[in-house]
Scaffold this active site. Sequence first.
Site, PDB file in Angstrom:
ATOM      1  N   PRO A   1       0.837  -1.203   0.000  1.00 37.36           N
ATOM      2  CA  PRO A   1       0.000   0.000   0.000  1.00 37.36           C
ATOM      3  C   PRO A   1       0.871   1.251   0.000  1.00 37.36           C
ATOM      4  CG  PRO A   1       0.041  -0.991   2.183  1.00 37.36           C
ATOM      5  CD  PRO A   1       0.751  -1.949   1.271  1.00 37.36           C
ATOM      6  N   LYS A   2       0.424   2.267  -0.688  1.00 33.85           N
ATOM      7  CA  LYS A   2       1.119   3.561  -0.648  1.00 33.85           C
ATOM      8  C   LYS A   2       0.540   4.326   0.542  1.00 33.85           C
ATOM      9  CE  LYS A   2       2.627   7.386  -3.587  1.00 33.85           C
ATOM     10  NZ  LYS A   2       2.316   8.454  -2.628  1.00 33.85           N
ATOM     11  N   VAL A   3       1.143   4.116   1.690  1.00 33.87           N
ATOM     12  CA  VAL A   3       0.644   4.695   2.938  1.00 33.87           C
ATOM     13  C   VAL A   3       0.812   6.209   2.889  1.00 33.87           C
ATOM     14  CG1 VAL A   3       0.889   4.700   5.442  1.00 33.87           C
ATOM     15  CG2 VAL A   3       1.205   2.567   4.156  1.00 33.87           C
TER      16      VAL A   3
END
Length: 560
Positions: free
Chosen positions: A123-125
Amino acid sequence: MKVWMAILISILCWQSSAWAVCPAWSPARAQEEISRLQQQIKQWDDDYWKEGKSEVEDGVYDQLSARLTQWQRCFGNETRDVMMPPLNGAVMHPVAHTGVRKMADKNALSLWMRERSDLWVQPKVDGVAVTLVYRDGKLNKAISRGNGLKGEDWTQKVRLISAVPQTVSGPLANSTLQGEIFLKRKGHIQQQMGGINARAKVAGLMMRQGNSDTLNSLAVFVWAWPDGPHLMTDRLKDLATAGFTLTQTYTRAVKNADEVAHVRNEWWKAKLPFVTDGVVVRAAKEPESRHWLPGQAEWLVAWKYQPVAQVAEVKAIQFAVGKSGKISVVASLAPVMLDDKKIQRVNIGSVRRWQEWDIAPGDQILVSLAGQGIPRIDDVVWRGAERTKPTPPENRFNSLTCYFASDVCQEQFISRLVWLGSKQVLGLDGIGEAGWRALHQTHRFEHIFSWLLLTPEQLQNTPGIAKSKSAQLWHQFNLARQQPFTRWVMAMGIPLTRAALNASDERSWSQLLFSTEQFWQQLPGTGSGRARQVIEWKENAQIKKLGSWLSAQQITGFEP
């Protein structure tokens, strides 16, 4: 080589569409517009990086920054990336932060993946990037991303974040990690909750003084271990053992863009412990850390989620007159995509509402989708330097005007045609506003029912009406003659609901003309005010003339 060329073309095509058409500004105006937006973004940067506060939503900031870059490219006025933080960090990163290149779409991602193997998706946090340096098993240094080479010393702050391991052992005892400090969430569903300005909130907590308690609302997601184990599985296992469990939980092996799309959609709808704005696909094989430089990472890319709201440029303000004579205002937009819909227009509402919004061509507005996918305005995020607003038409129309065509009645007349052709009235399939305009422009209707006299030949020779469609349209017009009396009365704009009209049991025009105000008032949902409107309507000269005309056409219920 061919694959790389395809990637380049894909990126360039996407950039061209994203940057859109350059504004038709004089050099002087371009300089003014660019300077104003540049100053505003600089102010937001200072607030964000120096004081830890944000006066603007993250998504709006990102999109206006991209808009500024577009203008600078258009007018040869490019400067450094406005999103680059100020160079006030003094601590050198042991390993540079490379940043991540963004893919335009699934096709671009597929081309990138085709030349690589052993790929993983994370995930691209959405938070702020940090370097964690461990020496002899202890947290030695924490450094903000800064410009990728140098950043601020955040060590004391990070030591107060309980979710960050302060001691590690084994392979991590002397390691450098890169990750994202994020705002802890319970069951955050990105699709429903959006970004909640998470990045700015995290930056604010890290910048403020004396907020040790609130720092426990933060955690870290490690996404890179430079010079770590060669196998991703070993990396993930060691990180989890050291306390960085989220990395192992949310890192998955993928073979192609379809699998990435599946995971991306899953995380978009799932309950997650953090806010995200897309996914990152990375190759397990990375170069030695001494080769890492800002903007030079070829082993990872991002595929961001489409924003739930888009900044759109207002190209024009238009006024429409509805069938009841009310004037509504519509903003024509430079096209933007929302949830796979191409948005080019948004309804502002009444003239008064438009004046309250204070929207002019050239302004930048934030647009999202309301219920049933209808575009709506959320905010005016930027107003142009030169603003010229059109003058709305005079409010001379009402519910009893424009049954007959005239130059001043053009818009309300067309609105009446669109209404009577709708499914709930006469049900004329296959014709909408554009079709009615074409018919009226060619055949110059006298009134709203003049289309009943059109011949198959006339329809076939109407510019804008396909010949293959003309026969079907003539058939629809003929079928309308068989519609019930109440449908024709609705087409004439009687100020009653269908339920009230059906309850009246009126079956002929002559019967309706003789009904009294008291009779109408007793109908369900019809008070004294509405009853008076019905009397005014049926006594209107235009309505009487239309009734006589329909009688001559032998329309059901209007026969003499």
